[in-house]
Design an enzyme around this catalytic site. Structure first.
Site, PDB file in Angstrom:
ATOM      1  N   ASP A   1       0.840  -1.203   0.000  1.00 54.91           N
ATOM      2  CA  ASP A   1       0.000   0.000   0.000  1.00 54.91           C
ATOM      3  C   ASP A   1       0.874   1.251   0.000  1.00 54.91           C
ATOM      4  OD1 ASP A   1      -2.367   1.463   0.151  1.00 54.91           O
ATOM      5  OD2 ASP A   1      -2.429   1.405   2.339  1.00 54.91           O
TER       6      ASP A   1
ATOM      7  N   GLU B   1      -1.136   5.714  -8.680  1.00 52.21           N
ATOM      8  CA  GLU B   1      -1.944   6.804  -8.123  1.00 52.21           C
ATOM      9  C   GLU B   1      -1.697   8.118  -8.837  1.00 52.21           C
ATOM     10  OE1 GLU B   1      -2.407   9.256  -3.936  1.00 52.21           O
ATOM     11  OE2 GLU B   1      -2.240   7.085  -3.822  1.00 52.21           O
TER      12      GLU B   1
ATOM     13  N   HIS C   1      -7.130  10.017   4.251  1.00 52.72           N
ATOM     14  CA  HIS C   1      -6.716   8.949   5.165  1.00 52.72           C
ATOM     15  C   HIS C   1      -7.082   9.342   6.591  1.00 52.72           C
ATOM     16  CE1 HIS C   1      -3.547   7.703   2.025  1.00 52.72           C
ATOM     17  NE2 HIS C   1      -4.410   6.718   2.115  1.00 52.72           N
TER      18      HIS C   1
ATOM     19  N   ASN D   1     -10.250   0.865   0.293  1.00 53.06           N
ATOM     20  CA  ASN D   1      -9.264   0.612   1.342  1.00 53.06           C
ATOM     21  C   ASN D   1      -9.784   1.011   2.716  1.00 53.06           C
ATOM     22  OD1 ASN D   1      -7.769   0.115  -0.956  1.00 53.06           O
ATOM     23  ND2 ASN D   1      -6.059   1.428  -0.384  1.00 53.06           N
TER      24      ASN D   1
END
Length: 287
Positions: free
Chosen positions: A84, A135, A177, A229
């Site tokens: 990740d 990404e 996040h 995720n």
């Protein structure tokens, strides 16, 4: 069984559901996620950040543990072991360690450098039978010291990266996040739709899955998201269950201090969180 994530995410995109990536931090985390995936007959992706890999003494340790647990637990559903937010060097380490999937996060580079490095890693990963995620645009918040402001990705840059032959694409669409702040503006579905128009059948990835409302999750899946995720939510549920066990004094009763007993409530809490997410994402029964 350990597989690349390519086929499971193609099936997810075509079937209008998403496969969950649940980050692992130790044996308990891994065991809880694998057991729940098997119980629900769901494909699953085990995410490993570079920080978590270091904490578990290295990527070789992680790969060996996951492979052994799949065998010992008789896990028959598809499982991908995925790096990740990998650095360029981290990707090579995971390829050598025996991971089945990698993510190269070149979003902080100029697009030309992101393209150049991604192109090289696609060639290497595919030669080894691994799937690869890239990404464009940054994911807000902080993960393993990588700080993003949550900028929305440029759809044309997304197409440039997608055209390199990657297997799935993470694109910033206002996601963050960690825990979402109260003043969060929500996901930019306009950006997501524009990205899907440019990238076609490419499965898209939604990072920062903790705390996004269910209706937004479902709309994102409708617009091409096939991988979501989740990390913080498992950490929160684990911490809350462990705290409750300790504060209730159960660690002081009998052999409650035994780590197997001490960690059990947290492990069960992770299972409950993973089950809830798999049901929301629609991956139950899709293995």
């Amino acid at each position: 069984m350990l597989v690349s994530a390519t086929e499971m995410l193609k099936k997810a995109k075509e079937g209008h559901y998403a496969v969950g990536q649940f980050n692992i931090n130790n044996l308990e985390w891994t065991k809880s996620v694998l057991a729940t995936a098997q119980e629900l007959n769901s494909p699953v992706i085990l995410g490993v950040s570079e920080g978590a890999g270091k904490y578990m003494t290295g990527f070789k340790t992680v790969a060996a543990m996951v492979k052994a647990m799949i065998e010992e637990m008789n896990i028959t559903v598809p499982v991908a072991l995925h790096l990740d937010h990998g650095t360029y060097d981290g990707c090579y380490k995971c390829i050598k360690a025996g991971f089945s999937s990698i993510m190269f996060d070149g979003s902080h580079y100029p697009i030309e450098e992101n393209v150049e490095k991604t192109k090289e890693l696609v060639k290497v990963a595919h030669a080894m039978g691994l799937s690869i995620e890239a990404e464009v645009g940054s994911i807000g918040g902080e993960e393993d010291g990588v700080v993003g402001m949550g900028e929305c990705a440029d759809p044309d840059e997304c197409k440039a990266i997608a055209d390199l032959g990657i297997d799935f694409l993470a694109a910033g669409i206002g996601n963050i996040h960690g825990k979402y702040p109260e003043n969060w503006q929500g996901l930019s579905f306009e950006t997501l739709d524009a990205i899907q128009q440019k990238t076609g059948d490419m499965p898209l990835v939604l990072h920062g899955g903790t705390g996004i409302p269910a209706d937004m999750i479902k709309k994102a899946i409708d617009l091409g998201v096939a991988k979501i995720n989740v990390n913080t939510e498992c950490q929160l549920s684990f911490a809350a269950a462990t705290r409750e066990y300790v504060e209730a004094g159960k660690d002081q009763q009998g052999k409650g201090f035994d780590p197997r007993k001490l960690l059990a409530p947290g492990a069960e809490a992770i299972k409950a969180t993973v089950k809830e997410k798999m049901e929301l994402f629609g991956s139950v029964g899709k293995a």
